[in-house]
Design an enzyme around this catalytic site. Structure first.
Site, PDB file in Angstrom:
ATOM      1  N   LYS A  30       0.813  -1.218   0.000  1.00  0.00           N
ATOM      2  CA  LYS A  30       0.000   0.000   0.000  1.00  0.00           C
ATOM      3  C   LYS A  30       0.852   1.277   0.000  1.00  0.00           C
ATOM      4  O   LYS A  30       0.577   2.202  -0.758  1.00  0.00           O
ATOM      5  CB  LYS A  30      -0.870  -0.094   1.252  1.00  0.00           C
ATOM      6  CG  LYS A  30      -1.701   1.049   1.625  1.00  0.00           C
ATOM      7  CD  LYS A  30      -2.702   0.600   2.684  1.00  0.00           C
ATOM      8  CE  LYS A  30      -2.049   0.000   3.924  1.00  0.00           C
ATOM      9  NZ  LYS A  30      -1.478   0.989   4.835  1.00  0.00           N
ATOM     10  N   ARG A  42      11.335  -6.953   4.993  1.00  0.00           N
ATOM     11  CA  ARG A  42      11.075  -5.532   4.930  1.00  0.00           C
ATOM     12  C   ARG A  42      12.050  -4.721   5.779  1.00  0.00           C
ATOM     13  O   ARG A  42      12.321  -5.063   6.915  1.00  0.00           O
ATOM     14  CB  ARG A  42       9.651  -5.302   5.429  1.00  0.00           C
ATOM     15  CG  ARG A  42       9.057  -4.033   4.983  1.00  0.00           C
ATOM     16  CD  ARG A  42       7.582  -4.171   4.991  1.00  0.00           C
ATOM     17  NE  ARG A  42       7.084  -4.081   6.360  1.00  0.00           N
ATOM     18  CZ  ARG A  42       5.914  -3.534   6.666  1.00  0.00           C
ATOM     19  NH1 ARG A  42       5.138  -3.062   5.736  1.00  0.00           N
ATOM     20  NH2 ARG A  42       5.517  -3.481   7.906  1.00  0.00           N
ATOM     21  N   ARG A  60      12.103  -4.634  10.618  1.00  0.00           N
ATOM     22  CA  ARG A  60      10.985  -4.570  11.549  1.00  0.00           C
ATOM     23  C   ARG A  60      10.995  -5.815  12.416  1.00  0.00           C
ATOM     24  O   ARG A  60      10.770  -6.910  11.931  1.00  0.00           O
ATOM     25  CB  ARG A  60       9.664  -4.505  10.770  1.00  0.00           C
ATOM     26  CG  ARG A  60       9.460  -3.241   9.990  1.00  0.00           C
ATOM     27  CD  ARG A  60       8.910  -2.137  10.859  1.00  0.00           C
ATOM     28  NE  ARG A  60       7.653  -2.545  11.472  1.00  0.00           N
ATOM     29  CZ  ARG A  60       6.485  -2.020  11.149  1.00  0.00           C
ATOM     30  NH1 ARG A  60       6.378  -1.102  10.241  1.00  0.00           N
ATOM     31  NH2 ARG A  60       5.394  -2.419  11.758  1.00  0.00           N
ATOM     32  N   ARG A 117      -1.510  -9.411  13.496  1.00  0.00           N
ATOM     33  CA  ARG A 117      -1.740  -8.100  12.871  1.00  0.00           C
ATOM     34  C   ARG A 117      -2.686  -8.208  11.689  1.00  0.00           C
ATOM     35  O   ARG A 117      -3.508  -7.334  11.455  1.00  0.00           O
ATOM     36  CB  ARG A 117      -0.410  -7.490  12.400  1.00  0.00           C
ATOM     37  CG  ARG A 117       0.332  -6.767  13.501  1.00  0.00           C
ATOM     38  CD  ARG A 117       1.715  -6.373  13.063  1.00  0.00           C
ATOM     39  NE  ARG A 117       1.726  -5.422  11.969  1.00  0.00           N
ATOM     40  CZ  ARG A 117       2.778  -5.198  11.189  1.00  0.00           C
ATOM     41  NH1 ARG A 117       3.884  -5.880  11.363  1.00  0.00           N
ATOM     42  NH2 ARG A 117       2.710  -4.317  10.229  1.00  0.00           N
ATOM     43  N   ARG A 147      -8.594   3.497   9.415  1.00  0.00           N
ATOM     44  CA  ARG A 147      -8.423   2.081   9.737  1.00  0.00           C
ATOM     45  C   ARG A 147      -9.664   1.479  10.371  1.00  0.00           C
ATOM     46  O   ARG A 147      -9.752   0.274  10.539  1.00  0.00           O
ATOM     47  CB  ARG A 147      -7.266   1.895  10.717  1.00  0.00           C
ATOM     48  CG  ARG A 147      -5.900   2.133  10.095  1.00  0.00           C
ATOM     49  CD  ARG A 147      -4.833   1.932  11.141  1.00  0.00           C
ATOM     50  NE  ARG A 147      -3.558   2.467  10.728  1.00  0.00           N
ATOM     51  CZ  ARG A 147      -2.628   1.757  10.085  1.00  0.00           C
ATOM     52  NH1 ARG A 147      -2.846   0.496   9.804  1.00  0.00           N
ATOM     53  NH2 ARG A 147      -1.490   2.312   9.735  1.00  0.00           N
TER      54      ARG A 147
END
Ligand SMILES: [Zn+2]
Length: 210
Positions: A13, A125, A157, A168, A86
């Site tokens: 995104k 990532r 991360r 998540r 969200r």
């Protein structure tokens, strides 16, 4: 055009929002960047947000909305919003914020990716410690430990491990279902497959917006 990008962690995104912003000549408004900017510049809203973050709490919607309101001033030509809303409540408040300016959203792009794709993508990532840009380890030259955009060190991360990640994704899906229905009813939701490489995904989005 006023566009919102929705998608679970690992859907690409942020990358798509950046690309789309450049391509359409519209500001990319990323929630993460906005918050980091307010903290860094020690604005009064930033200071208020920091108190919550320092005590391990979520920054309340009222502060986020104020930040967003400030950021969206002077974006008459439009924006690409990523990382917000969200929840259904946030979506309604965003709608009210825009309505005050007699504006509305043109499209909500819902990036859909399979869970296995997310689990494959996310552990690779890297996040820039300074500007917050996100990179795929696989897309950077192996010697790079610094952000190609600003030169600051890149961090991996630590929460991108499978169990935390699955949680998540679950939380994301749970909160965004009502949001997706809400935009569907408004007739502005566009489902786009987030599978494949970033350029393929981008081409799909552009095709839908045209
Ligand atoms: Zn950077």
């Amino acid at each position: 055009m006023r566009i919102v990008l929705l998608g679970p962690p690992g859907s690409g995104k942020g990358t798509q929002a950046q690309k789309l912003g450049r391509n359409l000549g519209l500001p990319h408004v990323g929630m993460g960047d906005m918050l980091r900017g307010a903290l860094k510049n020690r604005t009064s809203l930033g200071e208020r947000a920091k108190e919550f973050m320092d005590s391990g709490k979520l920054v309340p919607d009222s502060i986020i909305l104020e930040l967003l309101g400030e950021r969206l001033e002077g974006t008459k030509e439009g924006f690409i919003l990523d990382g917000f809303p969200r929840t259904l409540e946030q979506a309604k408040r965003l709608g009210a914020l825009l309505e005050k300016e007699r504006e509305n959203l043109d499209a909500v792009i819902n990036l859909k990716v399979r869970e296995e794709t997310i689990l494959r993508r996310l552990p690779g990532r890297l996040v820039c410690s300074e500007c917050g840009k996100v990179y795929q380890r696989a897309n950077l030259s192996s010697s790079t430990q610094r952000c190609p955009s600003c030169g600051a060190p890149l961090l991996s991360r630590t929460d991108d491990v499978s169990d935390t990640l699955k949680k998540r994704i679950e939380i994301y899906l749970e909160h965004t279902h009502p949001l997706i229905d809400y935009y569907k009813k408004k007739g502005i939701l566009q489902d786009v497959s987030g599978e494949g490489n970033p350029q393929e995904v981008f081409d799909r989005i552009v095709k839908i917006l045209n």
